[in-house]
Design an enzyme around this catalytic site. Structure first.
Site, mmCIF file in Angstrom:
data_model
loop_
_atom_site.group_PDB
_atom_site.id
_atom_site.type_symbol
_atom_site.label_atom_id
_atom_site.label_comp_id
_atom_site.label_asym_id
_atom_site.label_seq_id
_atom_site.Cartn_x
_atom_site.Cartn_y
_atom_site.Cartn_z
ATOM 1 N N ASN A 12 0.855 -1.182 0.000
ATOM 2 C CA ASN A 12 0.000 0.000 0.000
ATOM 3 C C ASN A 12 0.896 1.239 0.000
ATOM 4 O O ASN A 12 1.472 1.597 1.018
ATOM 5 C CB ASN A 12 -0.910 -0.011 1.235
ATOM 6 C CG ASN A 12 -1.791 1.228 1.313
ATOM 7 O OD1 ASN A 12 -1.915 1.989 0.355
ATOM 8 N ND2 ASN A 12 -2.407 1.433 2.468
ATOM 9 N N TRP A 13 1.017 1.869 -1.158
ATOM 10 C CA TRP A 13 1.914 3.020 -1.290
ATOM 11 C C TRP A 13 1.343 4.288 -0.669
ATOM 12 O O TRP A 13 2.049 5.272 -0.521
ATOM 13 C CB TRP A 13 2.242 3.250 -2.767
ATOM 14 C CG TRP A 13 3.283 2.318 -3.302
ATOM 15 C CD1 TRP A 13 3.510 1.029 -2.925
ATOM 16 C CD2 TRP A 13 4.250 2.606 -4.312
ATOM 17 N NE1 TRP A 13 4.553 0.490 -3.636
ATOM 18 C CE2 TRP A 13 5.024 1.444 -4.509
ATOM 19 C CE3 TRP A 13 4.531 3.723 -5.090
ATOM 20 C CZ2 TRP A 13 6.070 1.377 -5.436
ATOM 21 C CZ3 TRP A 13 5.563 3.656 -6.021
ATOM 22 C CH2 TRP A 13 6.315 2.494 -6.179
ATOM 23 N N LYS A 14 0.055 4.274 -0.364
ATOM 24 C CA LYS A 14 -0.607 5.451 0.223
ATOM 25 C C LYS A 14 -0.366 6.680 -0.665
ATOM 26 O O LYS A 14 -0.343 6.550 -1.885
ATOM 27 C CB LYS A 14 -0.140 5.656 1.668
ATOM 28 C CG LYS A 14 -0.340 4.394 2.518
ATOM 29 C CD LYS A 14 -0.063 4.599 3.975
ATOM 30 C CE LYS A 14 -0.258 3.297 4.739
ATOM 31 N NZ LYS A 14 -0.086 3.473 6.201
ATOM 32 N N HIS A 104 -9.381 0.922 5.111
ATOM 33 C CA HIS A 104 -8.125 1.152 5.830
ATOM 34 C C HIS A 104 -8.380 2.133 6.972
ATOM 35 O O HIS A 104 -9.201 3.040 6.865
ATOM 36 C CB HIS A 104 -7.073 1.705 4.877
ATOM 37 C CG HIS A 104 -5.690 1.700 5.438
ATOM 38 N ND1 HIS A 104 -5.247 2.660 6.317
ATOM 39 C CD2 HIS A 104 -4.647 0.842 5.259
ATOM 40 C CE1 HIS A 104 -3.996 2.405 6.648
ATOM 41 N NE2 HIS A 104 -3.608 1.312 6.032
ATOM 42 N N GLU A 106 -6.873 4.603 7.994
ATOM 43 C CA GLU A 106 -6.682 6.012 7.641
ATOM 44 C C GLU A 106 -7.901 6.555 6.920
ATOM 45 O O GLU A 106 -8.229 7.738 7.058
ATOM 46 C CB GLU A 106 -5.412 6.158 6.808
ATOM 47 C CG GLU A 106 -4.157 5.901 7.621
ATOM 48 C CD GLU A 106 -2.942 5.509 6.807
ATOM 49 O OE1 GLU A 106 -1.892 5.220 7.430
ATOM 50 O OE2 GLU A 106 -3.029 5.471 5.559
ATOM 51 N N GLU A 174 -4.905 -4.878 10.733
ATOM 52 C CA GLU A 174 -3.906 -3.829 10.936
ATOM 53 C C GLU A 174 -4.201 -3.101 12.244
ATOM 54 O O GLU A 174 -5.043 -2.195 12.276
ATOM 55 C CB GLU A 174 -3.941 -2.826 9.783
ATOM 56 C CG GLU A 174 -3.469 -3.376 8.462
ATOM 57 C CD GLU A 174 -3.090 -2.260 7.504
ATOM 58 O OE1 GLU A 174 -1.957 -2.264 7.003
ATOM 59 O OE2 GLU A 174 -3.924 -1.372 7.286
ATOM 60 N N GLY A 180 2.843 2.374 10.819
ATOM 61 C CA GLY A 180 3.817 3.442 10.641
ATOM 62 C C GLY A 180 4.548 3.867 11.896
ATOM 63 O O GLY A 180 5.271 4.860 11.891
ATOM 64 N N SER A 219 3.718 -1.920 10.336
ATOM 65 C CA SER A 219 5.172 -1.896 10.506
ATOM 66 C C SER A 219 5.825 -3.223 10.114
ATOM 67 O O SER A 219 6.747 -3.693 10.775
ATOM 68 C CB SER A 219 5.546 -1.517 11.950
ATOM 69 O OG SER A 219 5.114 -0.200 12.257
ATOM 70 N N GLY A 240 3.131 -1.190 4.254
ATOM 71 C CA GLY A 240 3.089 0.235 3.978
ATOM 72 C C GLY A 240 4.417 0.746 3.465
ATOM 73 O O GLY A 240 4.812 0.510 2.337
ATOM 74 N N GLY A 241 5.143 1.466 4.314
ATOM 75 C CA GLY A 241 6.367 2.136 3.897
ATOM 76 C C GLY A 241 7.401 1.240 3.252
ATOM 77 O O GLY A 241 8.084 1.639 2.304
#
Length: 257
Positions: A12-14, A104, A106, A174, A180, A219, A240-241
């Site tokens: 997930n590049w967001k 998600h 967010e 999640e 994150g 994470s 994610g990141g």
């Protein structure tokens, strides 16, 4: 891992990635043959890159069930209409998406999405012939109050449409407090929640529920991927990141057993 359930590593590049990021995605495509025997790979870039990524994947000869596929991060529940700035599941499918992340944390927090809205978006993904990756998870306050399973159970009940199958649904757990932050729950904590999710899925969807992939997210990185992927009922990861870099993303996939 759950026996006979092929893992999925989804990135997930967001809200990250400009045109220059195409080279990073191409590096993922080049390295994918080394890990596709371990897991399916899905990359969900920002909307501005989705069609380009899908075209690049096709140009690399990525076809069939072991392909690197491209997904979206959200959709509108309706097919079309006066919804400025929104994109339908059908539009995403037309752009080359094979899956859509819905619910998600967010989106739930920043846009006030309820379980009912998430359910509608999952149904929209199915309507367009796409897989829905439905996200659930508790906040730190809910965890501290001992409400993790209650929260996850309520989100599962409210967010998942009927008629789910292992082909159209993926559930991603999640924990909000781990996204994150660099924090992750213990393997025992992850096992407890994933076992709970599996039980709820099989209770509701019977044999299909036993084969729905349950991803862990929060994470996930190369240094902890193998430990997390070894937990029963963890059938991959929503990353994610670490999914922004080809080397990290592929290393996470390599951690699958």
């Amino acid at each position: 891992m759950t026996d006979a359930v092929r893992p999925l590593i989804a990135g997930n590049w967001k809200m990250n990635g400009l045109t220059a990021a195409i080279t990073e995605f191409e590096a993922m495509l080049r390295g994918a043959p080394d890990v596709l025997d371990k897991a399916d790979l899905l990359v969900c870039p920002p909307l501005t890159l989705l069609a380009t990524f899908a075209q690049r994947a096709a140009s690399f000869g990525q076809e069939g069930p072991r392909a690197v596929t491209v997904g979206a991060q959200d959709c509108h529940p309706k097919i079309s209409g006066a919804h400025t700035g929104d994109v339908s599941a059908e539009m995403l499918a037309d752009a080359g998406a094979t899956a859509i992340i819905v619910g998600h944390s967010e989106r739930r927090a920043d846009h006030g999405e309820t379980d009912a809205v998430v359910r509608q978006k999952a149904q929209a993904a199915w309507r367009a012939g796409l897989m829905a990756i439905v996200c659930i998870g508790e906040t730190q306050a809910q965890r501290d109050a001992g409400q993790t399973l209650d929260v996850c159970g309520a989100q599962l009940a409210g967010s998942l449409p009927d008629d789910a199958t292992s082909g159209n649904l993926v559930v991603a757990y999640e924990p909000v407090w781990a996204i994150g932050t660099g924090l992750t729950p213990t393997a025992a904590d992850v096992e407890q929640v994933h076992r709970f999710i599996r039980d709820r899925l099989t209770d509701r969807f019977k044999d299909e529920g036993a084969s729905v992939r349950i991803l862990y997210g929060g994470s996930v990185k190369p240094s902890n991927a193998a430990e997390l992927m070894a937990v029963p009922n963890v059938n991959g990861a929503l990353v994610g990141g670490a999914s922004l870099k080809a080397a990290d993303f592929l290393a996470i996939a390599a951690g699958c057993r």
